[in-house]
Design a protein around this motif. Structure first.
Motif, short mmCIF file in Angstrom:
data_model
loop_
_atom_site.label_atom_id
_atom_site.label_comp_id
_atom_site.label_asym_id
_atom_site.label_seq_id
_atom_site.Cartn_x
_atom_site.Cartn_y
_atom_site.Cartn_z
N ALA A 350 -19.57 -73.83 101.17
CA ALA A 350 -19.61 -73.50 102.60
C ALA A 350 -19.19 -72.07 102.88
N LEU A 351 -18.79 -71.31 101.84
CA LEU A 351 -18.37 -69.92 102.07
C LEU A 351 -19.54 -69.08 102.56
N THR A 352 -19.26 -68.21 103.53
CA THR A 352 -20.28 -67.28 104.03
C THR A 352 -20.08 -65.92 103.35
N GLN A 353 -21.04 -65.01 103.54
CA GLN A 353 -20.86 -63.67 102.97
C GLN A 353 -19.60 -62.99 103.53
N PRO A 354 -19.36 -63.07 104.86
CA PRO A 354 -18.10 -62.49 105.36
C PRO A 354 -16.85 -63.13 104.73
N ASP A 355 -16.92 -64.44 104.46
CA ASP A 355 -15.78 -65.10 103.76
C ASP A 355 -15.57 -64.46 102.38
N LEU A 356 -16.69 -64.31 101.65
CA LEU A 356 -16.60 -63.75 100.30
C LEU A 356 -16.04 -62.33 100.36
N ASP A 357 -16.50 -61.56 101.33
CA ASP A 357 -16.01 -60.18 101.48
C ASP A 357 -14.51 -60.17 101.75
N ARG A 358 -14.08 -61.11 102.60
CA ARG A 358 -12.64 -61.17 102.90
C ARG A 358 -11.81 -61.55 101.68
N ILE A 359 -12.35 -62.49 100.89
CA ILE A 359 -11.61 -62.91 99.67
C ILE A 359 -11.48 -61.72 98.73
N VAL A 360 -12.61 -61.02 98.50
CA VAL A 360 -12.61 -59.87 97.59
C VAL A 360 -11.62 -58.81 98.09
#
Ligand SMILES: Cc1ncc(COP(=O)(O)O)c(C=O)c1O
Length: 370
Positions: A350-360
């Motif tokens: 369910a992760l979105t691209q903005p989620d992935l960017d925030r995690i990174v």
């Protein structure tokens, strides 16, 4: 945390309209205990394990327990298990009265180290239980060769590894039996549930064991338990199974993105061994530095994170034997190191691209200050 910093959860179980409709359909049908949905789920799941016969039960723990019972393991037998796993792996061995012998893990894969397995074999060893931890298949080619050489059974704990594979062979299709969990946070779920994959002969014994030893009602053949799956669970599991391939692709893509973009020098990203299809039930990094501080900062940034598992099984109360009453000491340096270093980050579909960017961004901000 501002609104923009809403928590990205570490796991996100899916119960959509499709799952709800499936459950309601079964409830309205009146056939709610092990019936046609369970039979269909078993049939459909067998495609994931190279056509092996599948037997549905009420949890992954029951799957392990029944498989060890089906092998006839009990007092006097030893089973080699990684200590770096969920306690259920070892508990199943104890539940049949056999002894757990812990072997160390490989530092890169977090799964059983075949050399350590071989070193742990004694005249009492009856079986090996590799755990495909975090969705990474254990070194099954080498473990099966060791098992063959020493005439040992192999029970795969694939509870975290639906659809993982090694050199094209799916987990659950290597050993005498493979066991899966459908707990809500797993890669697919059935609320609670489990599955065993085995050959047809073993599957018949498993079916007896899950239902009081009966194939025909009141014609009990052996001593069994009641660990049946309900048809409500099976109907939900069947819906989830249709989505598993897409979810797995997303997990793999999310993991690849994280690995490519996480550059913090003290954060070691996970590796997949050659020939392996890692299905990333967890995306687990090692923190070289102050792990508690790193986790606190991730939480502050709204990034869900968790340690699986902070205490290796051999240090848990039922297994800890500091006085060496059993005459054994466990020398498991890679297990101890992993337990002290690992942190799992969100990788769910369910992760979105903005989620992935925030995690990174949050992980890279940990920088060199750890
Ligand atoms: C490695 C491992 N083995 C066994 C289990 C037991 O599965 P369940 O919780 O469905 O009993 C789990 C999951 O919780 C697990 O992660």
């Amino acid at each position: 945390m501002s609104d923009a910093q809403e928590l990205i959860p570490a796991a996100k179980p899916v119960i959509d309209e499709q799952e709800i409709e499936a459950a309601v359909r079964v409830l309205r049908s009146g056939r709610v205990v092990q019936g046609p949905e369970v039979a269909a789920f078993e049939e459909e799941f067998s495609e994931l394990v190279d056509g092996r016969t599948c037997v549905a039960v009420n949890s992954g723990t029951s799957a392990l327990h029944l498989m060890l019972m089906a092998l006839g393991l009990g007092p006097g037998d030893e089973v080699i298990v990684p200590s770096f796993s969920f306690a259920a792996s070892a508990n199943a061995v104890r539940l049949v009265g056999a002894d757990v012998v812990f072997a160390d893990i490989d530092a890169d894969t977090f799964c059983l180290d075949p050399a350590a397995v071989e070193a742990a074999i004694t005249p009492r060893t009856a079986a090996i239980m590799p755990v495909h931890l975090y969705g990474h298949p254990a070194a099954m080619d080498r473990i099966m060769a060791i098992a063959e050489k020493h005439a040992l059974a192999v029970v795969e704990d694939a509870c975290q590894a639906h659809a993982a594979a090694l050199n094209g062979t799916p987990v659950g299709a290597f050993g005498n039996g493979g066991t899966f969990s459908f707990y809500p946070t797993k890669n697919m779920h059935s609320l609670e549930g489990g599955m065993v994959s085995a050959d047809a002969e073993t599957a018949r014994v498993l079916r007896l064991l899950r239902n009081q030893g009966m194939e025909q009602r009141y014609a009990n053949e052996i001593v069994g338990a009641n660990v049946r799956m309900t048809d409500v669970s099976a109907a939900i599991g069947r819906v989830q199974l249709t989505k598993l391939a897409g979810w797995t692709e997303r997990r793999i893509a999310n993991a690849a993105h994280l690995t490519e973009h996480i550059t913090a020098p003290n954060v070691i990203t996970p590796k997949a061994a050659e020939g392996v299809r890692h299905v990333y039930h967890q995306y687990t990094v090692r923190i070289r530095g102050d792990r508690d501080a790193a986790m606190a900062r991730l939480t502050e940034a709204g990034i869900g994170n968790a340690v699986y598992y902070p205490t290796p099984i051999h240090r848990l109360k039922p297994y800890w034997d500091p006085d060496q009453k059993a005459g054994r000491t466990w020398d498991l340096p890679e297990t101890e190191r992993a337990a002290a270093e690992v942190v799992s980050l969100p990788v769910h579909p369910a992760l979105t691209q903005p989620d992935l960017d925030r995690i990174v961004a949050a992980v890279n901000q940990l920088g060199e200050e750890l």
